[in-house]
Design an enzyme around this catalytic site. Structure first.
Site, mmCIF file in Angstrom:
data_model
loop_
_atom_site.group_PDB
_atom_site.id
_atom_site.type_symbol
_atom_site.label_atom_id
_atom_site.label_comp_id
_atom_site.label_asym_id
_atom_site.label_seq_id
_atom_site.Cartn_x
_atom_site.Cartn_y
_atom_site.Cartn_z
ATOM 1 N N SER A 83 -30.095 13.489 -3.589
ATOM 2 C CA SER A 83 -28.390 13.419 -3.690
ATOM 3 C C SER A 83 -27.836 14.208 -2.787
ATOM 4 O O SER A 83 -28.300 14.741 -1.996
ATOM 5 C CB SER A 83 -28.277 13.937 -5.302
ATOM 6 N N LYS A 116 -17.733 7.085 0.843
ATOM 7 C CA LYS A 116 -18.409 7.269 -0.405
ATOM 8 C C LYS A 116 -18.400 6.355 -1.554
ATOM 9 O O LYS A 116 -17.494 6.466 -2.197
ATOM 10 C CB LYS A 116 -18.593 8.721 -0.780
#
Length: 668
Positions: A83, A116
């Site tokens: 992540s 993103k």
């Protein structure tokens, strides 16, 4: 055409179709008309049907989905799917830059800044250029294998373009573009189904289906943004080159990226995207800022869960003010048509909202809300999102005023108007009313069938297993175990719950039938007055009006329901399937708590709040959640707060749990 000719033609067709798929789904620059493309697909399908041994997993025809699986298998990723550290302040981004420069011992470094995506991260593994496996991120080390589902996504290459390495693992994002999300939510809303909260939930729910045929029906897009593993070929020296290489292999790579020689340029790129994010065709929630050089990335290394060479610089969530993308009409259980605003997803009190009720046509006209308008949203009662007001914008060009449809959006029946409301008269022949009607029939206050939720009901209706409430009692074990979410144990449990539900008290059965204006309270009054289903069915309006709290509208609806041929047929059908409606003791006397309203607050020790409310309702009263002048009693346990205080202010009696117990155990 013999087999050899078919082999050559099939390969030529596949090559043409792959090229056109790339131009359409990846490059967004189609060079062939839809009709011509469809003709190529049909010819390939006919040839593969004639020569089934020539069908291969990478054929364009194999995107239709496979039979459902009992579960999603777990698989270990070839490389950890880390992540990203998330930051929301530009000063935190500058601190990240300082850490990078210290770690590399440099005065400057190149970054790549890119959108993103707000979707679901996937790992795609290719062997000899063919898609071998797809998996969700999971915990980063182990994910769920979703290969049949990924194969249905048109922008996922089943076979890579020339020059692919022997083995390749690619990371990217499956997402649903906003236009596709709106179309999906519009259709789900019109059919009375629960719409998705946002495009990310829609993408995640679609990818994680056990039945990939459902995934195939969902409009998903895949963007590649990184090479996790490459063998038999050198890795690109920079991230910018990596993205270019992914594009040459046939992946869709977003063009909205920028090579930045400093963190300040990356921050500027973030500000530009934040200002224009509403113009993008898909949702993004920030900018990924990554060191460009692969060698520098390797020197910086990784933490246990995130790389030291990349961060996510997030956007502030949209708050309360958003855009009405479209106004659609939802059909409820009783056939009532309700206008619903489909919104650009917005944060309201910490909850992402993508739809809000507009109540009825008069409310839409009063607030003058139209598609494309900027509006303020609030969660009414902190639960149901509602449009509060339109916010005018200087120089805006507005859409035409909203009009209620003349025909039902779910079934096409002519809409009928009753006062300020609009209704579809088609009853259970309308798929939206059918679904809602079945959900109501098995709900807690009705048959209370454990293990039968909204999702399962929707599946039964979509598959044609249930075309009316009686069909629930015709479900077979072999039908259930083929469906997503059902195994041997859950199928047996549901069938047992349905068998148990065949014996049902009269009041709950009346409520389950979904007669308009007959709620749980009125159903109990009717059951107590008439005692049997046959007596209620035979009652005329005069007899019904003699029941306390039953007015002309309720009486008319009850007589209409039991007088309809369709209703009589349903009752006969249920009786033939073994459903037994249990008579209750008939009484003309008012119930102990007749007409009394109770509110419970604080911690109860003798009863749960649900049990206490049920006792009140069984004795003819009502259990409410909020205090008003019409409240008769507030039952306060330890920890009682604002409700008890409001009751005292209004002069409503506040009693203890012990006093409540003494009251309900008394005899009239």
């Amino acid at each position: 055409m013999d087999r050899n000719e078919a082999t050559g033609r099939i390969e030529a067709l596949r090559k043409k179709i792959r090229e056109h798929d790339r131009r359409y789904y990846v490059d967004a620059a189609p060079t062939i008309a839809d009709a011509a493309y469809d003709a190529l697909r049909r010819e390939l399908a006919r040839l593969e049907e004639a020569f089934p041994d020539l069908v291969t997993p990478d054929s364009p025809t194999q995107r239709v989905g496979a039979p459902p699986r009992s579960e999603l298998p777990k698989v270990e990723h070839l490389r950890a799917m880390l992540s990203l550290e998330s930051v929301v302040d530009t000063e935190e981004a500058r601190e990240f830059d300082r850490r990078v420069l210290r770690g590399l011992g440099r005065e400057r470094v190149d970054y790549v800044a890119e959108p993103k995506f707000d979707g679901l991260s996937l790992e795609l593994v290719y062997e000899q250029g063919l898609l071998a496996r797809a998996a969700t991120r999971g915990d980063g080390q182990v994910g769920e294998e979703v290969t049949p589902n990924a194969r249905t996504i048109d922008s996922v290459p089943l076979q890579l373009a020339g020059g692919a390495p022997p083995r390749l693992a690619v990371r990217g994002e499956a997402l649903m573009q906003l236009a596709d999300f709106r179309r999906l939510n519009r259709r789900m809303t019109e059919l009375g189904q629960n719409a998705f909260a946002n495009p990310r939930n829609a993408a995640a729910g679609s990818i994680r289906q056990l039945d990939s045929r459902i995934t195939a029906e969902r409009p998903l897009t895949f963007f590649a943004y990184g090479i996790m593993l490459i063998s038999g070929a050198p890795a690109p020296a920079t991230h910018a080159a990596e993205l270019d290489l992914l594009a040459t292999w046939g992946f869709r790579v977003d063009e909205r990226r920028r090579r930045c020689p400093s963190i300040e340029e990356a921050i500027a790129f973030h500000a530009e995207l934040a200002a224009t994010r509403d113009d993008l065709p898909f949702e993004i929630d920030g900018v990924v800022v990554s060191v460009d050089e692969r060698a520098a990335r390797e020197a910086l290394g990784e933490r246990s869960r995130s790389p030291r060479w990349s961060i996510a610089l997030k956007f502030e969530p949209r708050k309360e003010v958003t855009t009405v993308e479209e106004i659609v009409v939802q059909v409820g259980r009783t056939g009532k048509l309700t206008p619903v605003a489909l919104l650009r997803p917005v944060d309201v009190s910490g909850v992402t909202v993508s739809r809000a009720t507009l109540h009825n046509a008069g409310e839409v006209t009063r607030k003058d809300v139209r598609a494309g308008d900027t509006v303020r949203i609030q969660r009414a009662g902190d639960v149901i999102p509602a449009v509060v007001e339109r916010i005018p914008r200087e120089g805006e060009t507005r859409a035409e005023p909203f009009l209620m449809p003349a025909s039902c959006p779910a079934c096409g029946a002519a809409v009928e108007k009753e006062g300020a409301l609009h209704f579809c008269p088609n009853g259970l022949a309308c798929p939206a009313q059918l679904r809602r009607g079945i959900e109501h029939f098995v709900s807690r206050g009705a048959l209370d069938v454990t293990g039968l939720g909204t999702k399962s009901v929707g599946t039964f209706v979509e598959r044609g297993l249930v075309r009316g409430v009686a069909d629930l009692f015709r479900l077979r074990r072999e039908d259930l175990v083929e469906l997503e979410g059902f195994g041997d144990t859950s199928a047996d449990s549901l069938l047992a719950a349905l068998e148990k539900a065949k014996r049902i008290p009269l009041d709950r059965f009346l409520y389950a039938l979904g007669i308009r204006n007959v709620g749980e309270h009125v159903a109990r009054l009717l059951a107590a007055r008439f005692g049997t289903l046959e007596a209620i069915a035979a009652a005329d309006e005069e007899a019904l009006l003699a029941v306390r709290e039953v007015g002309p509208e309720v009486a008319r609806r009850v007589v209409e329901f039991f007088g309809a041929v369709r209703s009589r047929g349903l009752l006969d059908e249920l009786d033939g399937l073994g459903v037994e409606v249990l008579a209750v003791e008939q009484t003309d006397e008012p119930a102990l708590l007749e007409g009394k309203t109770f509110v419970f607050t604080g911690s109860l020790e003798r009863y749960t709040r649900e049990e206490a409310g049920r006792i009140v309702e069984q004795l003819g009263g009502r259990a409410a959640k909020s205090v008003s002048k019409k409240t008769d009693y507030v039952v306060a346990g330890p920890g009682a707060g604002s409700k008890a205080e409001k009751a005292r202010t209004l002069g409503v009696p506040v009693i203890s749990e012990e006093e409540f117990a003494a009251l309900v155990e008394a005899t009239p």
